[in-house]
Every structure is written in structure tokens, then in C-alpha cells.
Design a protein around this motif. Structure first.
Motif, PDB file in Angstrom:
ATOM      1  N   PHE A 195    -109.497  92.886 -38.450  1.00  0.00           N
ATOM      2  CA  PHE A 195    -110.889  92.548 -38.112  1.00  0.00           C
ATOM      3  C   PHE A 195    -111.156  91.069 -38.363  1.00  0.00           C
ATOM      4  O   PHE A 195    -112.132  90.519 -37.859  1.00  0.00           O
ATOM      5  CB  PHE A 195    -111.843  93.410 -38.931  1.00  0.00           C
ATOM      6  N   ASP A 196    -110.336  90.431 -39.225  1.00  0.00           N
ATOM      7  CA  ASP A 196    -110.599  89.046 -39.624  1.00  0.00           C
ATOM      8  C   ASP A 196    -109.414  88.175 -39.246  1.00  0.00           C
ATOM      9  O   ASP A 196    -108.381  88.673 -38.774  1.00  0.00           O
ATOM     10  CB  ASP A 196    -110.878  88.992 -41.136  1.00  0.00           C
ATOM     11  N   ASN A 197    -109.527  86.865 -39.487  1.00  0.00           N
ATOM     12  CA  ASN A 197    -108.553  85.935 -38.914  1.00  0.00           C
ATOM     13  C   ASN A 197    -107.236  85.801 -39.657  1.00  0.00           C
ATOM     14  O   ASN A 197    -106.165  85.800 -39.054  1.00  0.00           O
ATOM     15  CB  ASN A 197    -109.184  84.534 -38.839  1.00  0.00           C
ATOM     16  N   LEU A 198    -107.316  85.659 -40.985  1.00  0.00           N
ATOM     17  CA  LEU A 198    -106.145  85.168 -41.724  1.00  0.00           C
ATOM     18  C   LEU A 198    -105.046  86.231 -41.810  1.00  0.00           C
ATOM     19  O   LEU A 198    -105.219  87.268 -42.449  1.00  0.00           O
ATOM     20  CB  LEU A 198    -106.577  84.693 -43.113  1.00  0.00           C
ATOM     21  N   ILE A 199    -103.927  85.933 -41.187  1.00  0.00           N
ATOM     22  CA  ILE A 199    -102.809  86.881 -41.131  1.00  0.00           C
ATOM     23  C   ILE A 199    -101.760  86.527 -42.176  1.00  0.00           C
ATOM     24  O   ILE A 199    -101.387  87.353 -42.999  1.00  0.00           O
ATOM     25  CB  ILE A 199    -102.162  86.866 -39.714  1.00  0.00           C
ATOM     26  N   LEU A 200    -101.304  85.298 -42.118  1.00  0.00           N
ATOM     27  CA  LEU A 200    -100.182  84.890 -42.969  1.00  0.00           C
ATOM     28  C   LEU A 200    -100.569  83.640 -43.741  1.00  0.00           C
ATOM     29  O   LEU A 200    -101.042  82.662 -43.153  1.00  0.00           O
ATOM     30  CB  LEU A 200     -98.958  84.611 -42.079  1.00  0.00           C
ATOM     31  N   GLN A 201    -100.339  83.673 -45.046  1.00  0.00           N
ATOM     32  CA  GLN A 201    -100.709  82.556 -45.904  1.00  0.00           C
ATOM     33  C   GLN A 201     -99.493  82.245 -46.765  1.00  0.00           C
ATOM     34  O   GLN A 201     -99.097  83.069 -47.586  1.00  0.00           O
ATOM     35  CB  GLN A 201    -101.910  82.985 -46.766  1.00  0.00           C
TER      36      GLN A 201
ATOM     37  N   THR B 141    -103.947  91.375 -32.810  1.00  0.00           N
ATOM     38  CA  THR B 141    -105.194  91.637 -32.081  1.00  0.00           C
ATOM     39  C   THR B 141    -106.345  91.677 -33.078  1.00  0.00           C
ATOM     40  O   THR B 141    -106.130  91.753 -34.288  1.00  0.00           O
ATOM     41  CB  THR B 141    -105.147  93.001 -31.360  1.00  0.00           C
ATOM     42  N   ASN B 142    -107.559  91.637 -32.551  1.00  0.00           N
ATOM     43  CA  ASN B 142    -108.704  91.826 -33.435  1.00  0.00           C
ATOM     44  C   ASN B 142    -109.193  93.251 -33.294  1.00  0.00           C
ATOM     45  O   ASN B 142    -109.465  93.729 -32.202  1.00  0.00           O
ATOM     46  CB  ASN B 142    -109.827  90.841 -33.121  1.00  0.00           C
ATOM     47  N   SER B 143    -109.306  93.936 -34.421  1.00  0.00           N
ATOM     48  CA  SER B 143    -109.614  95.362 -34.398  1.00  0.00           C
ATOM     49  C   SER B 143    -111.086  95.638 -34.153  1.00  0.00           C
ATOM     50  O   SER B 143    -111.468  96.729 -33.760  1.00  0.00           O
ATOM     51  CB  SER B 143    -109.223  95.992 -35.715  1.00  0.00           C
ATOM     52  N   GLN B 144    -111.933  94.664 -34.480  1.00  0.00           N
ATOM     53  CA  GLN B 144    -113.398  94.820 -34.379  1.00  0.00           C
ATOM     54  C   GLN B 144    -113.948  95.910 -35.312  1.00  0.00           C
ATOM     55  O   GLN B 144    -115.100  96.318 -35.180  1.00  0.00           O
ATOM     56  CB  GLN B 144    -113.807  95.143 -32.930  1.00  0.00           C
ATOM     57  N   THR B 145    -113.137  96.388 -36.210  1.00  0.00           N
ATOM     58  CA  THR B 145    -113.586  97.470 -37.098  1.00  0.00           C
ATOM     59  C   THR B 145    -114.754  97.044 -37.974  1.00  0.00           C
ATOM     60  O   THR B 145    -115.701  97.802 -38.183  1.00  0.00           O
ATOM     61  CB  THR B 145    -112.419  97.912 -38.014  1.00  0.00           C
TER      62      THR B 145
ATOM     63  N   TYR C 299    -100.869  86.518 -29.495  1.00  0.00           N
ATOM     64  CA  TYR C 299    -102.084  86.393 -30.295  1.00  0.00           C
ATOM     65  C   TYR C 299    -103.317  86.729 -29.470  1.00  0.00           C
ATOM     66  O   TYR C 299    -103.626  86.060 -28.487  1.00  0.00           O
ATOM     67  CB  TYR C 299    -102.224  84.982 -30.870  1.00  0.00           C
ATOM     68  N   LYS C 300    -104.033  87.780 -29.861  1.00  0.00           N
ATOM     69  CA  LYS C 300    -105.294  88.125 -29.193  1.00  0.00           C
ATOM     70  C   LYS C 300    -106.432  88.184 -30.205  1.00  0.00           C
ATOM     71  O   LYS C 300    -107.397  88.918 -30.024  1.00  0.00           O
ATOM     72  CB  LYS C 300    -105.171  89.481 -28.496  1.00  0.00           C
ATOM     73  N   GLY C 301    -106.279  87.424 -31.256  1.00  0.00           N
ATOM     74  CA  GLY C 301    -107.283  87.432 -32.314  1.00  0.00           C
ATOM     75  C   GLY C 301    -108.436  86.487 -32.033  1.00  0.00           C
ATOM     76  O   GLY C 301    -108.566  85.954 -30.929  1.00  0.00           O
ATOM     77  N   LYS C 302    -109.281  86.277 -33.016  1.00  0.00           N
ATOM     78  CA  LYS C 302    -110.506  85.502 -32.834  1.00  0.00           C
ATOM     79  C   LYS C 302    -110.451  84.104 -33.444  1.00  0.00           C
ATOM     80  O   LYS C 302    -111.439  83.370 -33.406  1.00  0.00           O
ATOM     81  CB  LYS C 302    -111.674  86.255 -33.474  1.00  0.00           C
ATOM     82  N   ALA C 303    -109.346  83.769 -34.129  1.00  0.00           N
ATOM     83  CA  ALA C 303    -109.296  82.463 -34.795  1.00  0.00           C
ATOM     84  C   ALA C 303    -109.362  81.353 -33.762  1.00  0.00           C
ATOM     85  O   ALA C 303    -108.654  81.390 -32.751  1.00  0.00           O
ATOM     86  CB  ALA C 303    -108.020  82.345 -35.617  1.00  0.00           C
ATOM     87  N   THR C 304    -110.186  80.362 -34.033  1.00  0.00           N
ATOM     88  CA  THR C 304    -110.271  79.233 -33.101  1.00  0.00           C
ATOM     89  C   THR C 304    -109.151  78.245 -33.395  1.00  0.00           C
ATOM     90  O   THR C 304    -108.682  77.545 -32.532  1.00  0.00           O
ATOM     91  CB  THR C 304    -111.628  78.530 -33.237  1.00  0.00           C
TER      92      THR C 304
END
Lengths: 619, 619
Positions: A550-556, A571-575, A601-606
Motif C-alpha cells: 500500500f505504501d512506497n518504501l520497498i527496499l532500504q 504494485t500498489n495494493s491500495q489496501t 514497477y507499478k507503484g506510486k512512488a514518484t
């Protein structure tokens, strides 16, 4: 009244004896089972079976041991299964359920070889935690109301809520919200509300300066840690089963939302006392088709052991509870050979799915050319013995390097003085560089790890904590965890959990809405507790995974040399609503040879990548 | 930095090795002393000497043991002197003072033979109790104020006064008044004011009926005992070092008078953890010229040992304190051979001067024709083993007789299951009469006792508690105790302290103003806890003693067959106002063959004897 059927079966050239307990002992199986296990020395057994049924185990006639358990309290505990210095024993529940009462360790396995436990479910009559439902909140008065089911007896003492168990009690203490409507997962954004802020600092203290500790003290241990705190919250019963909690809300924590379940397990440092399995100095443990529905601590904690194979070893709650075990599902300290989790469900527990690491011990005395005194850093490591005769010990100075500056020492002997202090003699002379404050680490006490086809969900904290410099495979698993799915740390100053991960393959896993409790951290996170650019981690491959977040940060990541992130789909789950939408998908610091390739990548991070290394590109 | 001088002296045909520690190790003697003691097995020592000086012993590098101690808590304790499985060792302080820090047992002596400790003073840096002065009281507000010296650091937590020590803390808890103007004796009539009423019952408890204990529980043990209590008093700091206590006064207890010192040692069940000497399963212990200024528990507690000779073994406070040890000066459980106290000063301690008894254990299971399961009755008897192989065990049914109905059983083996439960196998078959609820008692584990030329004063509770069916001599002693000088009980239902006194000679002692704290009891008192006319005590001679008492009641007996009270002189000391002037000098019930002759009575009692036996006359 009690019937023990003993049959002797010849197997090859030795007696293979099978004992079968029947449900005639079900009312309290402890004395009969214990008696037979104590007789093994003179009357060998290879298989202990139970007629399928529900067996109660009471502590009163159990064997009592004072027992150090890593990452738990040191406990005076009772058991019916003291598998101590035994070899080649299989305990087969044949589908039975064992219900434990009070402070017991169901399976205490020590200094043994080739032990199998299978086909059994473990539960407790009274749990070591308690659950209630948030039924009201009042912002103005700073109160919230908990409805407490009859299954959690309580009293109010000194305006505090005390849950009463068999030979045990606990306060609200450590607490977290569960969401019954999401299948008993941890509530979204629970960190905004919990833990309930039970304590505040005391205001009156006099003449404490006259107490001069000569040596280092542990301000995190229960004694000193809690000394200068007092109750911040108070409670009042509104009617039987409904308790109002006053004064929780502060700058950091809001009142918990109505509808969630609050799980409470009492004060930190006091609430880990009865793990379901404790395995120490044992070579070969198999847990197969085991369900651990509850434990007052971890599902399984293994120390200084080798070849621990868990298959269909499931941690999940029973009886409509949200919580299974009150600490980690599984945990491996200083183990070697193989550690494997296959086809396991690890869910509902109040700490990590698994944590695999070594132990740092602090050098405090140089006692001779080949002799040192070491201190256990964390109070829940008291009594831990760092290894066996001949084991290779490294000496680490974390501020200089995450790796040992000296690796050629081997253990000659260890003199156990106390839970906190041991004297270690090596076969070789100490390096001249050694000084108090350095850490020692057992180079031999790391396993090869396989975690495959497992489900990690609905628990507080992480899925896997890995600190293993050996081949580690995390494959075909599902993660839905409130913190990191995978946390890869070097941690030397708090838990003293040793180990620098390398040779890690993370492949074909599904990560769904992890890190949903509010922390601003990655789903997979590498972390060191010393801020420098030294390399801690290497040869990491994260490939063919699916991240439905649901959120951006995947790997840190930080302090990594050699990481491949490839063929993953994001992907972004939108949950849930995003909590940290300013984040990129990847944060990279103090690392090199980091390669991204063939990811979707189909997520929401800009911004996809935030890095101090300009060579890193996301493909 | 540390210097160990070792000299070898030939004595007959064996090496008699003497180790002398110098004050170079005084800063923390623990690691050096411990190291040498652990080496005794390979490098024998007969005499361990200390250059005269003050030595500190810290716990951090001491040997840690989880240890059951009769009449104490079970403790995780550290020591520098683990005299375990040793023979023929003398520890000679040569006039040194040993200062202990935190939770330590100075001398832990176990399974040894012929051990001597001499010429040493024992003290603690931070005491396990605290003292303050009553400086104000307010009847209307129901408050009193305590001035707390800097030597007792404290905090206020949840409106409670908490005294802070090294690795320890305590509440007000058990408390009593001392009178500095009477040389630090217990305050006159302290029972009118103390103990401070710390607790009241809780009012809210729900669904506790779902917790069903399958077996008998101990409602006096700390867990269940305190579960349903909460704080009655609260405190507030008026200024640094002055604390106001609210809400103590009730129907039974008044506010304490201004000027007295209040000694506080924390909650019952939690405050006996660090005796100065613990001697178990040891044959031959000599304590000579030893001063115990303090201990967090007893001065000496001996169990299952034989031939314990204390000479000039003195318990008295240091540094201007009122209190020496926080429990009994000395205490002997299940000992045999000789127990002797000669030329000892036993003063200032917060419990009895000495208590010598056996232990009852309750039969709970008949496990076979010669096998029983027994339960330890009192939580501070947990772990007590009733005797050795071959010991003669009696079975007692107290409601029928104070003496065993079966005496012919001898111990074959004892299987230790837990602190509460053991399995005992006898060489003989059990009597058919035996049933759950009967008590067992070790017939062989009673000593001959000599208490001579000792002073018992200024302590809470009794001078001597005697439950010894062997020759017992109490001669040439001085008693000034707040309760009974001599209490002779049969006690089976609370402390489970076994033994029926017979063959007791009490001769040439001085009893001065004993029983001055307010209890309506005799200076010498025989007592049973089952109300019947069965005989418990026999062959008692009380002769040539001087009683200088402010109040009337001198001797109070019950269930005695054969008591001679002769040539004693009784005067009224006029020291205090009488508290119970309605009393006779002697109360006699359920007794026979009681003879008074050649006594001189100058007391104030208008009726000398109150008895249900018309043959008794005072001469």
C-alpha cells in the motif's frame, strides 16, 4: 487409574521400544509422562506415543529446573518432558492436543541428539497474555474503554488492571491492536495508538549517588530499567467486564479506535517465561506437523544446536484468540548445521516469525595471555555459553569493522561464573590489540538457512530477522507483517545479536502490505547500529518476488556490497492509505555494487531510488 | 595488581597449604578469592587467611547459584566462598572486615566436612532494610512523618516509599519500632503501632472462578498471598529526607510515637534473600569469633547438617544502625549431632535469636507399597530434602497425637521433582493406615542443643524457639526480647516446623523485661497448634533463673507432662507500665506432673497460678 502400554519391537539389532500413553492419564499427564521419561536411562525408549486425545499437563508434579533461556527471562520452570542427554527419541502425539497449565515448558530438550516431536498441538488453559475489545473512546477526558471477555479473569489493584492466570499475572504492559475484521491481522497504523503508555518517570529520588556500582550495569534489565518509572495510566471498572483506562494519550500516541482488539502481555522483561520448545546443545531436532497455539514466550527457541528442521510447524491462535505465542514464533541463537522452516504457518505471535543470529559477548577482563572475562550484554542472554570446545572465535571492534579483526582463536575451555560473566580460555594467545569493550563472536555457530513455502502473517514485528553469514534461501513464502518482512541487521549494542548476513537469496516470495503499522521503514531492510561506510552485508539476491504494498518504501539498504534486485514485480495494493508517500521505492546508503534489473514497477512512488551512489539505476 | 601469597607448610605426612590474601585485593576480593576456592580440587588448601583489613566483595564476578534456602526465599545468588564438597578448611579473617555488595551469600557451605570460619566481621555496603526516625504524627489527619537519613536512598513510586539498594529495593513492608534511648532495643509496646498497615483487600475481581487449581495451593506464598491486596498507605515527600505517611492508623494500630526509629524491610515473602552463612548437608561447622553486622536474611541458617558449633558468633548492628540481620540471628533445620551456641551476642536482628526444629512434609500421594509423594507445606521450605538414606521417618497425624503413629520407616531414596514435591521410597512397606494429609518427620534429624553464656537482646521476636526431642540445655544466658524469651511449639500447619521438645533444662538464666512489645503471652511459653489434651512436651526443668519482668505472665504451658519449676526468683522490674496486669504468673492447661518448688516470687500478680490442674501449687 493410569495405564501405560509398553510394546517392544525389534528393529535391526537393537530393541526399539515404544511406549504408548492412553487418555487414562489425560486429566494430568505430567506425573506419568515425567516418570517414564526419567526412567529412560535404565529403560530405553525410542518412540513415545499418545493415544489421540486431549491431555492436560499441570505443573505441580512436573520436574522443576532453574533455566536460562536466550531472549527470555531466566525462569524456575516445570516440565513433563525433560529430554536431557537423550538420543534418538520420537514423541508422536498422533494428533493429540496437549493443554498446559501455568509456568511450564512443554518440551525442554537439552544436550540431546536426534529428537523428533510430531503430530501434536500445544495450547495453554490460561494464556500468558490477555485480549479485550476497544468499545469506547473519549478524546476530551483522555479515556478509552476495554471490554474484557470472561476468559480473561482480572482484578484491579492500586488502580491498575491486572490479569490473573494460573500461578501468573500481568499488567497491560506491552500492548498492540489487532483487527478482527482483517482475519486477526495487526491493526493498520497501530503505532499511532499503541503500545499503551503505561509508564512515566518518577519525580522523587534521593541520595541514589551513594549507590556506586563498581562495574557496568544494565539499565535495560527489569530491575534498573523499571526502577525510575511509575504508572502513567490508571483504570476504573465501569461494570463487570468493562474497564476504563485513563491518561494514555500523549504527543505520540492517540486513543485506540473503537472496534479493534487490544492484546496485552504485561511489562517488558517479565513476560517471556514459558516457550513451547526450548532446544539447547542438541544436534538434530525435527518438529513435524506441530501446532503451537500459544506459549508464554516463543514457539521454539533453539540455542547452540545443530540441524533444526521444522516442517509443518505451525504457530497460530486457537479458541478465537488473536494472539498465538507472546514472543517470536521461532528463534535460533548460535545454531549451526542446517536451520530449515518448510511449509510452516507463523501467525498471530507477538514478535518475529523467526530470528536467526549469533551472540556478541563483551570482553571486560584480560586475565592472562590466552584468557578473557566476558560479559553478557543483554539481560535475556544471561547464561548463554558462546560455543563448544574448539569453536573458532572472532574478535570484533564494531567501530572499525563489522567483521572480526582476529579470527584465529579457538575455545579451550569456558568457566561459567554467572549469568552475566564467564571466563574463556583459548588454545592460542590473545592478539595484542585486544582491549575491554571488544566483542567476541563464534565464527562456527551460524547455520545454513532455508525458509520455504511458509506463511508469515498477522504477527507483531518482523517476518524474518537474518544475521547469517552462510548460504540463506528465502523462497516461495508469503509475508504480511506489521513491520519489515525481512530485517537484516548488524546489532551490537542492545540485543547483542551477532552476525553479518551474506549469501542471501530471496526468491519467488509474495510481500503483501507489510510494514503497515506505521513505521517509516522498508519491507526489506538492511541496518547497522554503527553509522559508518564499512561493508556489513554482501552477495544478496532479491529476485522474482511480488511486492503488493500500500505504501512506497520497498527496499532500504545500507553497508551492502553486492546486491542484485531483479525480475521483481511491485504494485500498489491500495489496501490502506499511504502513510509515507514522500518515500521512494528504494533507499540506498553506504553501499556498492547494487544492481537493479528487469523489475516491473507499478507503484506510486514518484522517485524510485534515493541513493548516495550515482551508479545505481532501476531497470 | 592482585597479590596472592601461597606458602606450603608440612604437617605430618600431608601438605597443609595456607593461602594468605593481602589487602591488595581489597577493592573487590570476589574474583581472586573465588578463583582460588574453585581451584581447591586440584590444588588443596587447608587454611585461607586474610591479611587484616577491610575487603569489599562485589557480586559481579562471583559464582552464581540458584539456591533453595529454608526459611528464606529461593534465590539466584552470588558468592565468593562456594565451600561445596570440601573438607577440613579453615577461613581465618585475622580480624578483617568483609563488606558485601548486593545479593550475595558470604559463606555458602554445602556437602562439606569440618569447615571453620573465624576472626572475621561481615557487613554490607547497602543494607537490605532501612531505618528512619518518627519526627511527627497527626491524629486528625492520620499521618506520621519519617526522617530518612542519607544512608538510606529512596524514591517515591506510585505514591509508595521505595528504598533503593544495590541490585535490590524494598517497600516499607514489614516494620517495627526501635527505641534508641534504650540502647536500640525494640520499642515498648510496639505492637500498638506496628507493623505499618501497608495493605488492604482489593475490591474488584472478575471471573477468577475459571482458574481451577487442580492441587492444593499455598495462599501464604508471595504470589497468591499478595494477589488480592493493594496499598493501604500512601506517602508524600515534605522535603528531601522527610516523608509523610498517610492512612496507617486503624482499629488495631495507632500512629507511631515521635522519637522512635522505624525499621522497615519490605514485603513479607520477598525480604529474605542473602543470609550471611548458609550451611547444608555439612558435617562439622565451626564459627568462632565472627561478627555478623548485617545480612538480608539470617546470620546463619543450617539445614541437614551435623555438629554446628558457634562460639563468640555475634550478631549486632554496625554504623549506628538499630538492625543487624533482617531475619533470625541463627536457625537450624533438620540438624543432628550437636548444635551449640556459646558466648554469643545475638542482638538487633529482625527475628528470633535461634530456632531449632525439624520439618514436616505432607503426604499427598501413595505411589506404591513403599513410595509416597510429599508436598512442602511452606513456600520457604521449597527444595528442603527431609533427610539422608537410612534416616528413620515417622508418620504423624497431629489431630490424633503429636508423636508419630509409625516410626519404623527408613529412607531408601528421594527423587527430587520440584521445590514443592518429592517422591520418597522407603526400605519398608507403608503402614496401611497412611493417608493423604498425614505428615512425615525425620526422627534422626534432631540435635543435642547447648546454649550457654549468650546474650539475646534488642531483637524482634523470640530469643529461642526450641522443638528438639533431645537433650537441650539453656544455661547462663541473658534474655531481653520483645516476644517470648523461650517459645516451645509444636507447629504443623503454617511453618511446618517439626519437633516436640523434651529433656529441656533451663538453668541460671536472667530474663529481663521480655515480652514487652505488647503481646499477652508468657516469657517462657509452650504452645501447640492443635487444641487437644494430648501430651507434646516432657521432662522440662526450669531452675535457678532470675525473672526481672515489668509484667505478670512468666510461664505459659500446655500439653506438658513433667515440668519442674524450682529455685527461680521473680521480681517486678518496674521498667514499663504493666500491659496485662490481670494475668497470673503462670498459666497451665492440658498438662500433668507440673511441680513448682523453692521459688521466690516478688512480682505483682494477685493470682500466681491459673490452671486446670488442681494439684499444681506454687512454692
Amino acid at each position: 487409574m493410569l495405564t501405560v502400554i509398553t510394546t517392544a519391537v525389534w528393529s535391526y539389532n537393537k530393541v526399539k521400544e515404544t511406549v504408548t500413553f492412553t487418555t487414562a492419564i489425560a486429566e494430568d499427564a505430567t506425573p506419568t509422562v515425567l516418570k517414564r521419561i526419567l526412567e529412560i536411562e535404565t529403560s530405553p525408549v525410542e518412540v513415545i506415543k499418545f493415544e489421540k486425545g486431549t491431555y492436560h499437563f499441570y505443573p505441580e508434579k512436573g520436574l522443576e529446573k532453574f533455566w536460562h533461556i536466550s531472549n527470555h527471562n531466566d525462569v524456575l520452570i516445570r516440565t513433563a518432558f525433560p529430554i536431557i542427554k537423550k538420543e534418538n527419541i520420537t514423541i508422536d502425539g498422533q494428533g493429540s492436543t496437549f493443554i498446559f497449565h501455568g509456568k511450564m515448558i512443554p518440551f525442554l530438550i537439552n544436550q540431546s541428539k536426534n529428537i523428533t516431536v510430531k503430530n501434536v498441538s500445544i495450547d495453554w488453559h490460561e494464556t500468558f497474555h490477555s485480549e479485550g475489545k476497544i468499545i469506547a473512546r473519549n478524546e476530551e477526558e483522555n479515556t478509552f474503554d476495554i471490554q474484557i471477555p470472561e476468559s480473561y479473569p482480572y482484578i484491579i489493584r492500586n488502580n491498575q488492571l491486572i490479569f490473573i492466570k494460573e500461578y501468573y499475572e500481568h499488567t497491560i504492559g506491552q500492548s498492540i491492536l489487532y483487527d478482527p475484521e482483517r482475519g486477526g491481522a495487526i491493526a493498520f497504523n497501530t503505532e499511532a495508538y499503541t503500545p499503551i503508555t503505561s509508564y512515566k518517570k518518577i519525580t522523587v529520588s534521593r541520595n541514589l549517588e551513594s549507590i556506586k556500582y563498581k562495574y557496568k550495569v544494565d539499565n535495560r534489565a527489569p530491575f534498573l530499567g523499571k526502577m525510575f518509572q511509575e504508572n502513567k495510566i490508571s483504570v476504573k471498572e465501569l461494570k463487570p467486564g468493562v474497564v476504563r483506562v485513563f491518561n494514555h494519550k500523549n504527543k505520540k500516541k492517540d486513543l485506540p479506535p473503537v472496534g479493534y482488539t487490544i492484546a496485552m502481555k504485561g511489562a517488558q522483561g517479565k513476560n517471556r517465561l514459558a516457550p513451547a520448545f526450548h532446544v539447547t546443545f542438541t544436534d538434530g531436532f525435527n518438529g513435524y506437523n506441530v501446532n503451537v497455539h500459544h506459549a508464554g514466550g516463543m514457539g521454539l527457541i533453539a540455542e547452540n544446536s545443530s540441524d533444526l528442521i521444522l516442517e509443518k510447524f505451525n504457530i497460530f491462535p486457537s479458541n478465537g484468540r488473536m494472539v498465538s505465542t507472546t514472543a517470536d514464533a521461532t528463534h535460533f541463537v548460535g545454531c549451526r548445521g542446517k536451520v530449515q522452516l518448510k511449509d510452516c504457518l507463523l501467525s498471530g505471535q507477538l514478535d518475529d516469525g523467526s530470528n536467526i543470529h549469533g551472540t556478541y559477548q563483551e570482553v571486560v577482563d584480560i586475565l592472562g595471555p590466552n584468557k578473557i572475562g566476558v560479559r553478557m550484554g543483554h539481560f535475556q542472554q544471561q547464561g548463554f555459553v558462546i560455543g563448544r570446545e574448539g569453536d573458532q572465535i572472532g574478535i570484533v571492534r564494531i567501530q572499525d569493522s563489522f567483521f572480526p579483526y582476529e579470527k584465529d582463536l579457538t575455545i579451550k575451555s569456558i568457566e561459567y561464573r554467572s549469568g552475566r560473566y564467564q571466563v574463556i580460555t583459548f588454545n592460542q594467545e590473545l592478539p595484542s590489540k585486544i582491549k575491554a569493550g571488544d566483542l567476541i563472536e563464534n565464527q562456527d555457530a551460524y547455520p545454513e538457512v532455508l525458509v520455504e513455502n511458509c506463511t508469515f502473517k498477522n504477527n507483531r514485528a518482523r517476518g524474518l530477522l537474518l544475521s547469517v553469514p552462510r548460504k540463506t534461501i528465502v523462497r516461495n513464502n508469503y509475508f504480511h507483517t506489521e513491520m519489515e518482512a525481512l530485517l537484516i541487521p548488524v546489532e551490537s549494542g542492545h540485543w547483542f545479536e551477532a552476525g553479518n548476513q551474506k549469501n542471501l537469496l530471496v526468491e519467488n516470495n509474495v510481500f503483501e502490505d507489510c510494514q503497515h503499522s506505521g513505521f517509516n521503514r522498508g519491507v526489506i531492510r538492511f541496518d547497522t547500529d554503527d553509522e559508518n561506510k564499512n561493508i556489513a552485508f554482501s552477495n544478496i539476491t532479491i529476485t522474482k518476488n511480488i511486492f503488493k504494498q500500500f505504501d512506497n518504501l520497498i527496499l532500504q539498504i545500507t553497508n551492502v556490497d553486492g546486491l542484485e534486485f531483479s525480475e521483481n514485480t511491485i504494485t500498489n495494493s491500495q489496501t490502506f492509505p499511504q502513510l509515507h508517500n514522500e518515500n521512494p521505492a528504494f533507499k540506498i546508503t553506504a553501499s556498492k555494487n547494487v544492481n537493479f534489473s528487469d523489475n516491473i514497477y507499478k507503484g506510486k512512488a514518484t522517485k524510485i531510488i534515493e541513493t548516495d551512489d550515482k551508479q545505481v539505476v532501476f531497470q
